[in-house]
Motif scaffolding. Structure first.
Motif, mmCIF file in Angstrom:
data_model
loop_
_atom_site.group_PDB
_atom_site.id
_atom_site.type_symbol
_atom_site.label_atom_id
_atom_site.label_comp_id
_atom_site.label_asym_id
_atom_site.label_seq_id
_atom_site.Cartn_x
_atom_site.Cartn_y
_atom_site.Cartn_z
ATOM 1 N N THR A 102 0.739 -0.546 0.027
ATOM 2 C CA THR A 102 0.100 -0.139 0.149
ATOM 3 C C THR A 102 0.865 2.002 -0.006
ATOM 4 O OG1 THR A 102 -1.956 1.133 0.983
ATOM 5 C CG2 THR A 102 0.157 0.089 2.578
ATOM 6 N N ALA A 104 -15.513 0.118 -8.826
ATOM 7 C CA ALA A 104 -14.768 -1.368 -7.627
ATOM 8 C C ALA A 104 -14.986 -2.330 -9.068
ATOM 9 C CB ALA A 104 -15.615 -0.943 -7.433
ATOM 10 N N ALA A 148 -12.474 0.491 -4.764
ATOM 11 C CA ALA A 148 -12.455 -1.228 -3.880
ATOM 12 C C ALA A 148 -11.938 -2.069 -5.311
ATOM 13 C CB ALA A 148 -13.239 -1.314 -3.010
ATOM 14 N N CYS A 149 -10.902 -2.691 -5.046
ATOM 15 C CA CYS A 149 -10.886 -4.649 -5.774
ATOM 16 C C CYS A 149 -11.399 -5.572 -4.409
ATOM 17 C CB CYS A 149 -9.448 -4.197 -6.631
ATOM 18 S SG CYS A 149 -9.337 -5.637 -7.535
ATOM 19 N N ASN A 150 -11.918 -6.137 -4.884
ATOM 20 C CA ASN A 150 -12.995 -6.997 -3.622
ATOM 21 C C ASN A 150 -12.580 -8.152 -4.067
ATOM 22 O OD1 ASN A 150 -13.364 -4.620 -1.663
ATOM 23 N ND2 ASN A 150 -15.426 -4.089 -2.822
ATOM 24 N N SER A 159 -5.458 -1.196 -6.718
ATOM 25 C CA SER A 159 -6.784 -0.167 -6.928
ATOM 26 C C SER A 159 -5.836 1.033 -6.430
ATOM 27 C CB SER A 159 -7.580 -0.093 -5.777
ATOM 28 O OG SER A 159 -8.272 0.812 -5.561
ATOM 29 N N GLY A 161 -8.084 3.173 -4.408
ATOM 30 C CA GLY A 161 -9.431 2.190 -2.521
ATOM 31 C C GLY A 161 -8.351 1.491 -2.246
ATOM 32 N N ALA A 162 -9.437 0.571 -1.316
ATOM 33 C CA ALA A 162 -8.991 -0.709 -0.885
ATOM 34 C C ALA A 162 -8.983 -1.787 -1.657
ATOM 35 C CB ALA A 162 -9.973 -0.800 0.116
ATOM 36 N N ASN A 217 -8.872 -5.323 -0.839
ATOM 37 C CA ASN A 217 -9.540 -6.819 0.307
ATOM 38 C C ASN A 217 -9.888 -8.217 -0.637
ATOM 39 O OD1 ASN A 217 -10.660 -4.347 1.962
ATOM 40 N ND2 ASN A 217 -12.074 -4.109 0.257
#
Length: 183
Positions: A7, A131, A150-152, A165, A168-169, A171
């Protein structure tokens, strides 16, 4: 996770109970360069000329190489075959102008020379935010980039590729993410 976790802003959390092979990088020279490289990769993928207008929903079909612009959010479900037609340098780029959602238990199969290094899925392509959401137990391949969102990935996902991302987060939830030096 077999690959680096990093990060450039924020913290890395919730990986304590998992198995992680390689390093974690937090706000250092490597992550600063990675952020620049990710932005450059996103820009380069956006500059590729479109070869077709893709479908908002990909469901149980075979897809040939190309750069596909999808003017809305999109989804993928069932079994998708990415067929390179014998061309190992074939590229697949899917640019969704909104969120991109992969249904639980979806599968991607590479055929006739398709390589995961040449497959890119972009959520938020050309818009402020989008996302990428990968459903539980999906078996997927390629590079997944959420632009501004976010990329989940859900529980039990098997990913042969990378998850990013731009702002964004990222996860994961009991997923297996595999990235070897092939790319």
């Amino acid at each position: 996770i077999n690959g680096k976790i990093g990060t450039n802003a924020g913290a890395i959390t919730s990986y304590e109970l998992g198995i992680h092979i390689q390093e974690e990088e937090i706000a250092n020279a490597l992550t600063a360069q990675a952020a620049l490289d990710l932005d450059a990769a996103y820009d380069a993928l956006m500059l590729l000329p479109a070869t077709g207008t893709g479908s908002a929903t990909y469901l149980n079909e075979t897809i040939t190489p190309g750069v596909y612009d999808i003017g809305t959010a999109g989804a993928l479900g069932g079994t998708i075959i990415l067929d390179a037609a014998g061309e190992p340098e074939a590229i697949f780029v899917f640019r969704f102008a909104g969120a991109f959602n992969i249904a639980a238990s979806s599968k991607m199969i590479l055929a006739n020379g398709a390589r995961r290094c040449n497959i890119f899925w972009l959520g938020g392509a050309g818009v402020v935010t989008g996302a990428v959401n990968i459903g539980a137990s999906a078996e997927i391949t390629g590079t997944f980039i959420a632009h501004g969102g976010a990329c989940n990935s859900g529980g039990g996902v098997f990913m042969a590729g990378r998850q990013f991302s731009t702002a964004g987060a990222v996860n994961t939830n009991t997923a297996v993410i595999y990235n070897n030096p092939e790319c």
